[in-house]
Design a protein around this motif. Structure first.
Motif, PDB file in Angstrom:
ATOM      1  N   VAL A 227      65.693  47.910  45.826  1.00 45.81           N
ATOM      2  CA  VAL A 227      64.938  48.237  44.617  1.00 45.81           C
ATOM      3  C   VAL A 227      64.238  46.950  44.189  1.00 45.81           C
ATOM      4  N   ILE A 228      62.928  46.925  44.358  1.00 44.83           N
ATOM      5  CA  ILE A 228      62.137  45.712  44.127  1.00 44.83           C
ATOM      6  C   ILE A 228      61.142  45.999  43.002  1.00 44.83           C
ATOM      7  N   TYR A 229      61.185  45.190  41.962  1.00 48.08           N
ATOM      8  CA  TYR A 229      60.400  45.525  40.774  1.00 48.08           C
ATOM      9  C   TYR A 229      59.810  44.276  40.121  1.00 48.08           C
ATOM     10  N   TYR A 230      58.834  44.528  39.247  1.00 49.07           N
ATOM     11  CA  TYR A 230      58.393  43.514  38.287  1.00 49.07           C
ATOM     12  C   TYR A 230      58.518  44.111  36.900  1.00 49.07           C
ATOM     13  N   SER A 231      59.016  43.315  35.955  1.00 50.74           N
ATOM     14  CA  SER A 231      59.137  43.749  34.567  1.00 50.74           C
ATOM     15  C   SER A 231      58.824  42.582  33.654  1.00 50.74           C
ATOM     16  N   SER A 232      58.016  42.837  32.641  1.00 51.51           N
ATOM     17  CA  SER A 232      57.731  41.779  31.673  1.00 51.51           C
ATOM     18  C   SER A 232      58.683  41.869  30.487  1.00 51.51           C
ATOM     19  N   THR A 233      58.649  42.977  29.752  1.00 52.57           N
ATOM     20  CA  THR A 233      59.450  43.055  28.535  1.00 52.57           C
ATOM     21  C   THR A 233      60.747  43.845  28.694  1.00 52.57           C
ATOM     22  N   GLY A 234      61.062  44.304  29.919  1.00 52.39           N
ATOM     23  CA  GLY A 234      62.394  44.821  30.168  1.00 52.39           C
ATOM     24  C   GLY A 234      62.538  46.293  30.493  1.00 52.39           C
ATOM     25  N   THR A 235      61.512  47.115  30.226  1.00 51.30           N
ATOM     26  CA  THR A 235      61.648  48.548  30.487  1.00 51.30           C
ATOM     27  C   THR A 235      61.830  48.831  31.974  1.00 51.30           C
TER      28      THR A 235
ATOM     29  N   ASP B 294      57.902  53.450  59.183  1.00 51.40           N
ATOM     30  CA  ASP B 294      59.047  54.342  59.402  1.00 51.40           C
ATOM     31  C   ASP B 294      60.209  54.094  58.447  1.00 51.40           C
ATOM     32  N   LYS B 295      59.944  53.417  57.345  1.00 53.48           N
ATOM     33  CA  LYS B 295      60.930  53.293  56.270  1.00 53.48           C
ATOM     34  C   LYS B 295      60.556  54.279  55.166  1.00 53.48           C
ATOM     35  N   VAL B 296      61.522  54.638  54.343  1.00 50.36           N
ATOM     36  CA  VAL B 296      61.265  55.483  53.182  1.00 50.36           C
ATOM     37  C   VAL B 296      60.830  54.598  52.016  1.00 50.36           C
ATOM     38  N   TYR B 297      59.837  55.070  51.268  1.00 46.51           N
ATOM     39  CA  TYR B 297      59.357  54.338  50.093  1.00 46.51           C
ATOM     40  C   TYR B 297      59.198  55.300  48.915  1.00 46.51           C
ATOM     41  N   SER B 298      59.346  54.757  47.706  1.00 48.33           N
ATOM     42  CA  SER B 298      59.125  55.524  46.488  1.00 48.33           C
ATOM     43  C   SER B 298      58.796  54.537  45.370  1.00 48.33           C
ATOM     44  N   GLY B 299      58.429  55.041  44.188  1.00 47.16           N
ATOM     45  CA  GLY B 299      58.033  54.127  43.120  1.00 47.16           C
ATOM     46  C   GLY B 299      58.354  54.656  41.728  1.00 47.16           C
ATOM     47  N   PHE B 300      58.396  53.734  40.758  1.00 48.31           N
ATOM     48  CA  PHE B 300      58.613  54.090  39.359  1.00 48.31           C
ATOM     49  C   PHE B 300      57.794  53.174  38.473  1.00 48.31           C
ATOM     50  N   THR B 301      57.528  53.622  37.238  1.00 49.27           N
ATOM     51  CA  THR B 301      56.620  52.882  36.367  1.00 49.27           C
ATOM     52  C   THR B 301      56.916  53.169  34.896  1.00 49.27           C
ATOM     53  N   ALA B 302      56.184  52.484  34.031  1.00 50.04           N
ATOM     54  CA  ALA B 302      56.261  52.711  32.584  1.00 50.04           C
ATOM     55  C   ALA B 302      54.968  52.223  31.953  1.00 50.04           C
ATOM     56  N   SER B 303      54.634  52.815  30.815  1.00 52.90           N
ATOM     57  CA  SER B 303      53.456  52.382  30.056  1.00 52.90           C
ATOM     58  C   SER B 303      53.770  52.477  28.565  1.00 52.90           C
ATOM     59  N   ALA B 304      52.950  51.806  27.770  1.00 49.27           N
ATOM     60  CA  ALA B 304      53.191  51.775  26.332  1.00 49.27           C
ATOM     61  C   ALA B 304      52.671  53.021  25.627  1.00 49.27           C
TER      62      ALA B 304
ATOM     63  N   LYS C 229      51.156  57.352  26.060  1.00 54.27           N
ATOM     64  CA  LYS C 229      51.350  58.569  26.844  1.00 54.27           C
ATOM     65  C   LYS C 229      50.408  58.669  28.031  1.00 54.27           C
ATOM     66  N   HIS C 230      49.176  58.326  27.856  1.00 50.38           N
ATOM     67  CA  HIS C 230      48.192  58.430  28.939  1.00 50.38           C
ATOM     68  C   HIS C 230      47.768  57.038  29.376  1.00 50.38           C
ATOM     69  N   GLY C 231      48.768  56.199  29.564  1.00 54.37           N
ATOM     70  CA  GLY C 231      48.513  54.798  29.880  1.00 54.37           C
ATOM     71  C   GLY C 231      48.373  54.476  31.350  1.00 54.37           C
ATOM     72  N   GLY C 232      48.238  55.487  32.212  1.00 56.79           N
ATOM     73  CA  GLY C 232      47.995  55.229  33.619  1.00 56.79           C
ATOM     74  C   GLY C 232      49.218  55.316  34.510  1.00 56.79           C
ATOM     75  N   GLN C 233      50.236  56.039  34.075  1.00 53.61           N
ATOM     76  CA  GLN C 233      51.455  56.112  34.880  1.00 53.61           C
ATOM     77  C   GLN C 233      51.193  56.731  36.263  1.00 53.61           C
TER      78      GLN C 233
ATOM     79  N   GLY D  25      56.780  53.851  26.503  1.00 52.74           N
ATOM     80  CA  GLY D  25      57.345  53.031  25.444  1.00 52.74           C
ATOM     81  C   GLY D  25      57.509  51.594  25.863  1.00 52.74           C
ATOM     82  N   GLY D  26      57.705  50.731  24.893  1.00 50.13           N
ATOM     83  CA  GLY D  26      57.888  49.311  25.146  1.00 50.13           C
ATOM     84  C   GLY D  26      59.303  48.879  24.846  1.00 50.13           C
ATOM     85  N   PRO D  27      59.482  47.588  24.569  1.00 55.27           N
ATOM     86  CA  PRO D  27      60.832  47.062  24.339  1.00 55.27           C
ATOM     87  C   PRO D  27      61.526  47.650  23.122  1.00 55.27           C
TER      88      PRO D  27
END
Length: 207
Positions: free
Chosen positions: A10-18, A114-124, A126-130, A171-173
């Motif tokens: 599980v590889i991610y970037y997070s600024s404010t923690g969500t 040939d590896k499995v990949y998936s993703g997750f996200t968050a925005s501040a 509702k229509h913030g580009g998820q 949502g944000g922090p």
């Protein structure tokens, strides 16, 4: 507990923690579903002055300092990789994109296929580009020759959070993860582990 016979990074970037919190939930759910899991964060590219100017950003940086930074070896080790990024103008954050861009040598050697990949996200908002953020992330997976496993609407709970492309949260922090996001994280992790097991064992040479 199930046998831990697949590797999930599980590889991610997070600024404010969500995204960091979602990453932990997904990592925990994947481990409970029977995976050996590595939780990794990508390197921060923003200047320290920008981080210090935002209390939530500074707090998250301190809280996650003990999480190892992602390396190429983490992707090579993994049978499945679940990437997380906040939305940045409807796109992947530069900190995760930088990591993806450094994988070019491995891609050229065919070692990301040939590896499995998936993703997750968050925005501040509702229509913030998820959805566009996840779709942009998945462009890279297609180039890798990866096997994309998304949650879809494969569980009735997905009709509550409404995102078939991956786990997301609005949502944000100051807006804690809700039950919809927590459930979505579990569903996605379990689905990734399920199909990673099927692919790994199905492709294994007969003994």
């Amino acid at each position: 507990m199930p046998v831990h016979d697949v590797h999930v990074a599980v590889i991610y970037y997070s600024s404010t923690g969500t995204i960091a919190e979602l990453a932990r939930l997904i990592a925990d759910a994947a481990e409970h579903a029977g995976a050996d899991v590595r939780l990794r964060r990508t390197a921060e590219l923003a200047p320290q002055t920008a981080i210090d100017a935002n209390p939530a950003w500074a707090a998250n940086a301190a809280a996650t300092a003990d999480i190892m930074e992602a390396t190429h070896e983490d992707v090579l080790w993994a049978d499945a990789v679940i990437f997380g990024s906040p939305t940045r103008f409807g796109n992947v954050a530069s900190q995760l994109k930088q990591y993806l861009d450094t994988l070019g040598g491995l891609w050229q050697q065919g070692r990301l296929a040939d590896k499995v990949y998936s993703g997750f996200t968050a925005s501040a908002t509702k229509h913030g580009g998820q959805e566009s953020t996840l779709l942009a992330l998945y462009h890279t997976i297609h180039h890798f020759g990866g096997i994309l496993v998304t949650p879809g609407y494969t569980d009735p709970a997905k009709f509550s959070d409404g995102n078939p492309y991956g786990t997301s949260h609005v949502g944000g922090p100051d807006t804690p993860l809700d039950d919809d996001a927590r459930t979505a994280a579990r569903i996605q992790a379990e689905r990734v582990v399920k199909f990673t097991k099927a692919i790994k064992h199905g492709l294994a040479p007969a003994s």
